[in-house]
Design a protein around this motif. Structure first.
Motif, short mmCIF file in Angstrom:
data_model
loop_
_atom_site.label_atom_id
_atom_site.label_comp_id
_atom_site.label_asym_id
_atom_site.label_seq_id
_atom_site.Cartn_x
_atom_site.Cartn_y
_atom_site.Cartn_z
N MET A 236 -0.25 13.14 -0.25
CA MET A 236 -1.25 12.38 0.10
C MET A 236 -0.53 12.33 1.22
O MET A 236 -0.83 11.46 2.67
CB MET A 236 -1.60 10.85 0.22
N MET A 237 1.38 12.43 1.66
CA MET A 237 2.07 13.16 2.88
C MET A 237 1.95 13.46 4.06
O MET A 237 1.32 14.47 3.68
CB MET A 237 3.45 12.06 2.24
N PRO A 238 2.16 12.88 5.15
CA PRO A 238 1.63 14.63 5.81
C PRO A 238 2.69 15.22 5.82
O PRO A 238 3.40 14.86 5.69
CB PRO A 238 1.85 13.57 7.25
N GLY A 239 2.02 16.48 5.76
CA GLY A 239 3.32 17.39 5.66
C GLY A 239 3.75 18.76 4.38
O GLY A 239 3.74 19.23 4.03
N GLY A 714 -4.53 1.19 3.80
CA GLY A 714 -4.62 2.67 3.60
C GLY A 714 -3.78 3.90 4.35
O GLY A 714 -2.85 3.36 5.47
N ARG A 715 -4.19 5.25 4.21
CA ARG A 715 -3.56 5.79 5.26
C ARG A 715 -4.78 6.94 5.67
O ARG A 715 -5.94 7.03 4.34
CB ARG A 715 -2.35 6.13 5.30
N ILE A 716 -4.41 7.76 6.65
CA ILE A 716 -5.16 8.77 7.04
C ILE A 716 -4.02 9.86 8.07
O ILE A 716 -3.28 9.66 8.84
CB ILE A 716 -5.92 9.04 8.53
N SER A 717 -3.96 10.46 7.07
CA SER A 717 -2.89 11.82 7.22
C SER A 717 -3.14 13.44 7.52
O SER A 717 -4.50 13.29 6.96
CB SER A 717 -2.16 11.81 6.60
#
Length: 874
Positions: A236-239, A714-717
């Protein structure tokens, strides 16, 4: 005359002192929040009419301070303003001189642990409250801070634990053991009034490019059949993107799965997955911490090109015994931890096993023979012993294996009137073993050492057996044919290394060390047997055993240039002797953090990386393992090299919200691919001739909005990326996109926690994924063979992108505390909630009506997949 002059000078100085004392006694009012020291001094000068004299190189004018004084004496205001800055002042007339005080410094060192279990807290922050001079604990909970003598207020914080304030009268070096208690508030706490604490201690991001994986999130999100998976959080991490449907593989910023260095207690793992790649080997109950580095790699890591995943196992509770059981759809797991000698030594044991094979056996019992069977297991063990206050011994073990068996009976209708029975059996087994023995010692209050002996082993075996019996005519006579093939691959690592942490003062944190690893590679062994009418023909082939010697040294530093600038330089030098060839690779590392505004930071990083092993993937071969075949660097196969640049921007909006954005560019060479039409199984003795060496590059941008809170997090990536490869003899020498060049990748995750009635804790989690489909080879032309059947012609690699992939996962858990202080948890959820039919792969087959070839996609989980899990902890 001389006596008169001396008396006059003494009188004038005395009058000056009296005037200076009057200046310091005047009362002023000052209120400043997070303001530069220079601005506060200007305000005081304007209000009181005094002049400040100082050396700009000695007084930290850019230091940001907070002060509130109403009708206070100037001497009191200045004393409070300079607290912790080692600045003294003296007044003469209307001038106040500022100068650095000469104070003895002492070192506070020790460990930060969980008060309930004695577990080391990795990445806890320890700092002096007023001066904001501090450090983070290393992988063993050790910290060291040098502070001036006197009264100091020490603050310790760690996510999920209550902050702790300790007043210390520092008159000598101190060795402390700080025990933190768990708190109800699960979000990180920021110190109001100083933005730098927010940047260094908030959320999962740390200053050296490390992203910490919050292991508490593992159970809040749905995974395949409910299996808790740390690597799914990393995806779920960006990249970071996943490979195929359900896979735990990581593709980081255009890299491939073999370019990720996966460490378990410092031991490299080569295939960290179960269930044909769908589930990682990491048992969440046995994990203390997990981190991923995507750029700005510290110099202590090397061996891969794209990322580092550093997983640390728990040490075990040294206060009391605890354990638990978990029952899911496909597996059962359990753990037990407790003291060997209370307060001095402890252990933890955890295990997991599928029961798919038991279910399959029950379902197929009517056939009196198990046709298909699959199982996996893993075992984690760790123990530690405090030899003294300064010495600790730790031993950890991991062992895991997958086993797949398929038995089939087929009928060949093209033979004589009585068709033959064809029996086929395939058995695949693969697994990892990792053993580490570590000795920690605090050599001095400023110097910490860790010595490690380790052993790692990855083994893969496959066997196929085909028996056929051909009947001739109506006489019933038969001819029996047996074909047996076996292949295996093995990697063994024997290593030793030593790592040092040296923290002379607040401005430097040195890490240095070195090590040696003996790599024992057997890339592939093949044995074939053909038996016809009792006559046997045996063929054996094997790649030459390769013994490689790897040595390395490294040095890195965390330098505080100014309150706004931190620099992380590093150098890693690798030497590899393999196949009578010596490779020497210096690898520079560099990261600069510049805090240009309150709660805002810009960073730039460069990393040179080297990879000494390669993963060969040939999907057309049934005898290769699910993840490919690992081979070493040799005279004909050079190590992989990469140069990666990245720039990132971060803004901490408040204690809960963080915004991140960045760009990256990476160049690679020494990449490997199979030649067109190559088959490793038939050429194991000369595998080097079956591969191509080439180069690649990737670039893109990432963005993320993240929220941490007690109830909602939460997160939005989002990632936008390009990844390409180029090989001289593949794709006509033209560059082509990497198979998992997913141009767009969007992840949205949300967790809501709340307190229910009757001692119930509840949470609900959602994950929505939207990503470009991965690439596959598709025919560019068709022709017909001599029998008129259409034959596909492939001329361009990875020329077709599968449809856009998206799915929604849901998970919910109820945790209840029983009267006996135990915990019972029910978890249930649905993978692919709205039943999206995402393509796992695609192929070409003849249309039954037109007899012409057409593209057909295949889905692995085209319908919602529910799961339920029960956990009991005591």
């Amino acid at each position: 005359m001389n006596r008169y002059l001396l008396s006059l000078i003494f009188l004038s100085l005395s009058m000056g002192d009296l005037s200076g004392q009057e200046v310091l006694d005047q009362r002023i009012t000052v209120q400043a929040t997070d303001i530069a020291l220079s601005a506060i001094l200007d305000s005081i000068a304007g209000q009181s009419g005094v002049r400040f004299a100082y050396n700009k190189k000695k007084v930290p004018l850019q230091e940001r301070r907070t002060i509130r004084a109403k009708d206070e004496k100037l001497t009191t205001v200045l004393t409070d303003l300079f607290k912790g800055l080692a600045i003294e002042f003296a007044a003469s007339g209307n001038q106040i001189s500022l100068f650095r005080s000469v104070q003895p410094f002492y070192t506070i060192s020790g460990h930060v642990r969980d008060s309930a279990s004695g577990e080391a807290l990795i990445g806890a922050n320890v700092y002096e409250y007023a001066q904001l001079i501090g450090a983070s604990t290393n992988e063993y909970g050790f910290f060291s801070i040098s502070l001036p003598a006197g009264r100091q207020l020490l603050k310790t914080s760690f996510i999920g634990f209550q902050d702790q304030l300790d007043t210390i009268h520092l008159e000598q070096d101190l060795d402390l053991e700080i025990l933190l208690s768990t708190g109800r508030n699960l979000m990180e706490v920021l110190v109001t009034g100083d933005h730098r604490v927010g940047l260094e201690t908030s959320h999962e991001y740390t200053a050296n490019g490390e992203s910490r994986i919050d292991t508490r999130e593992v159970g809040a999100y749905s995974s395949i059949l409910g299996e808790n998976d740390v690597l799914k959080i990393a995806q779920m991490m960006p990249g970071v993107v996943f490979g195929t449907e359900g896979s735990s593989g990581l593709h980081v910023q255009g890299g491939s799965p073999d370019q990720n260095l996966i460490l378990l207690d410092g031991v490299p793992l080569y295939n960290p997955t179960h269930l044909l790649g769908f589930v990682s080997i990491f048992n969440a109950k046995a994990i203390n911490s997990a981190s991923i580095y995507r750029s700005g790699f510290p110099a202590r890591f090397s061996g891969r090109l794209s990322s580092v995943v550093d997983v640390r196992m728990k040490e075990g509770n040294d206060k009391s015994y605890h354990g638990g059981l978990s029952l899911g759809i496909i597996s059962a797991s359990g753990y037990l931890e407790g003291p060997i000698k209370e307060g001095k030594s402890s252990f933890i044991v955890s295990g997991r096993r599928t029961w798919l094979d038991l279910i399959a056996a029950s379902a197929q019992v009517a056939e009196q023979e198990v046709r298909t069977n699959y199982n996996f297991h893993d075992l984690n063990m760790k123990a530690n012993y405090r030899l003294s206050k300064k010495d600790r011994l730790l031993v950890s073990l991991y062992s895991g294996r997958d086993r797949f068996i398929d038995k089939g009976i087929a009928t060949d209708r093209f033979f004589d009137t009585i068709p033959p029975d064809i029996k086929a059996e395939t058995e695949l087994t693969w697994g990892n073993k990792a053993l580490a023995l570590r000795w920690n010692r605090t050599l001095t209050p400023k110097l910490f050492a860790n010595s490690t002996l380790f052993y790692g082993n990855f083994q893969y075996d496959v066997k196929t057996l085909v028996e056929s019996e051909r009947y001739i005519g109506v006489t019933g006579n038969s001819t029996r044919t047996v074909t047996e093939e076996a292949a295996s691959s093995n990697i063994r690592d024997f290593g030793v290394k030593i790592d040092f942490d040296y923290i002379p003062n607040y401005e430097h944190h040195f890490r240095f060390g070195g090590g040696y690893t003996l790599h024992d590679y057997i890339p592939g062994l093949f044995r074939g047997l053909l038996e016809v009418r009792g006559q046997q023909t045996v063929r054996e082939e094997g790649a030459l055993r390769v013994i490689a010697h790897e040595g390395f040294v490294y040095l890195e530093d965390e330098m505080v240039i100014s309150p706004k600038i931190k620099l992380y330089p590093g150098l890693h030098i690798t030497l590899l002797h393999s196949d009578r060839t010596l490779f020497w690779r210096p690898q520079l590392r560099f990261r600069l953090n510049y805090e240009f505004k309150a709660r805002q930071r810009f960073s730039f990083a460069y990393s040179g990386m080297t990879q000494l092993v390669h993963l060969l993937v040939n999907t057309s071969s049934a005898l290769l393992p699910p993840t490919g075949l690992w081979v070493p660097s040799t005279r004909r196969v050079n190590p992989g090299l990469s140069h990666q640049f990245s720039a990132d921007y971060e803004r901490f909006v408040d204690e809960r919200w963080i915004i991140q954005a960045g760009v990256y560019y990476k160049r690679m060479k020494g990449l490997t691919e199979f030649k067109d039409g190559a088959s490793l199984i038939n050429n194991t003795s000369d595998w080097e001739s079956q591969i191509e060496s080439g180069r690649g590059w990737s670039y893109g941008a990432t963005a993320q909005i993240q929220k941490k809170g007690k109830r909602i997090s939460g997160r939005i990536s989002y990632s936008l990326g390009w990844a390409r490869r180029k090989f001289e003899h593949l794709n006509a020498g033209q560059s082509f996109p990497y198979r998992y060049d997913r141009r767009h990748n969007l992840n949205i995750s949300l967790i809501h926690r709340w307190q229910g009635r009757k001692n119930k804790e509840k949470d609900i989690g959602f994950v929505w994924i939207l990503t470009s489909g991965h690439l596959v080879d598709f025919p560019t032309a068709w022709y017909r063979d001599i029998n008129g059947r259409p034959v596909a012609y492939y001329s361009v690699k990875n020329n077709y992108r599968l449809p856009t992939y998206h799915r929604l996962d849901f998970a919910k858990s109820n945790r209840r505390k029983t009267k006996r202080e135990n915990f019972r948890t029910w978890r249930w959820g649905i993978y692919n909630l709205y039943g999206r039919s995402n393509f796992y792969t695609a192929g070409v087959q003849d249309n039954e009506v037109t007899s012409m070839p057409e593209v057909v996609g295949r889905s692995l989980f085209p319908i919602p997949v529910p799961f339920i899990q029960y956990e009991f902890d005591f």
